[in-house]
Every structure is written in structure tokens, then in C-alpha cells.
Scaffold this motif. Structure first.
Motif, short mmCIF file in Angstrom:
data_model
loop_
_atom_site.label_atom_id
_atom_site.label_comp_id
_atom_site.label_asym_id
_atom_site.label_seq_id
_atom_site.Cartn_x
_atom_site.Cartn_y
_atom_site.Cartn_z
N GLN A 60 37.10 49.29 32.75
CA GLN A 60 37.62 47.95 33.05
C GLN A 60 39.14 47.97 33.16
O GLN A 60 39.71 47.33 34.06
CB GLN A 60 37.22 46.97 31.95
N ARG A 61 39.80 48.69 32.28
CA ARG A 61 41.27 48.77 32.32
C ARG A 61 41.75 49.41 33.62
O ARG A 61 42.69 48.94 34.26
CB ARG A 61 41.78 49.56 31.12
N ASN A 64 41.17 47.12 36.64
CA ASN A 64 42.17 46.05 36.66
C ASN A 64 43.53 46.60 37.09
O ASN A 64 44.25 45.94 37.85
CB ASN A 64 42.27 45.40 35.29
N LYS A 67 43.61 47.11 40.76
CA LYS A 67 43.60 45.83 41.47
C LYS A 67 44.94 45.12 41.37
O LYS A 67 45.45 44.58 42.37
CB LYS A 67 42.48 44.96 40.90
N THR A 68 45.55 45.10 40.18
CA THR A 68 46.75 44.30 39.97
C THR A 68 48.03 45.13 39.89
O THR A 68 49.11 44.62 40.13
CB THR A 68 46.64 43.50 38.66
N ILE A 78 41.75 40.66 30.30
CA ILE A 78 41.56 40.98 31.72
C ILE A 78 40.71 39.86 32.32
O ILE A 78 39.64 39.53 31.80
CB ILE A 78 40.86 42.35 31.90
N ALA A 81 36.05 39.44 37.01
CA ALA A 81 36.02 39.73 38.45
C ALA A 81 35.35 38.60 39.21
O ALA A 81 34.36 38.04 38.77
CB ALA A 81 35.28 41.04 38.70
#
Length: 82
Positions: A60-61, A64, A67-68, A78, A81
Motif C-alpha cells: 500500500q505504501r 501510494n 501514485k502521489t 493513505i 483508492a
């Protein structure tokens, strides 16, 4: 005089390098004896379950971050999605 450098170490070797023997009073096989630790499968699986959870949080980290472009350590911060 004894020829060579052969020293007796007090063990009875079955083969060269295989000289393990139990101490007096200790069984030849641990399984089923009073020395058997009898590990609980649930306790053994705890570590593998925590590693799977850690890998999921790391995924997940990373997703993210890709993506960011910013790294957020706390997974609860976070955004979900869309």
C-alpha cells in the motif's frame, strides 16, 4: 609409542564426522519424549501471518508513493483508492 596423532575424545563415532551421541539420560530421539517441545501450530503461524500483513502494508505504501510521489508511513493516512 603410538604412531600418528590419534586422540580419543570419548565419543563413539558411527562414521567419520558423525560422532553425536546423547548425554546419559537423554533419549536418542526427541520426538515423543519429555524433551519434545510440542509446538502449537497457531503459535508457529503467528510470524508468517505478521509478515504477510507487513508485506500488504508495504505494498500500500509503495502504490501510494508511485501514485502521489510522497511517502506516507502510516497506512491509515493513505486515502482509499478510487
Amino acid at each position: 609409542m603410538i604412531g600418528g596423532a590419534s586422540a580419543y575424545d570419548g565419543t563413539n563415532c558411527k562414521a567419520p564426522g558423525n560422532c553425536w551421541e546423547p548425554k546419559p539420560g537423554y533419549p536418542d530421539k526427541v520426538a515423543g519424549s519429555k524433551y519434545d517441545p510440542k509446538h502449537d501450530p497457531k503459535e508457529i503461524n503467528k510470524q508468517s501471518e505478521s509478515i504477510k500483513a507487513m508485506e500488504a502494508r508495504n505494498a500500500q505504501r509503495v502504490a501510494n508513493f508511485k501514485k502521489t510521489g510522497t511517502f506516507v508511513y502510516d497506512v491509515s493516512k493513505i486515502p482509499a483508492a478510487n
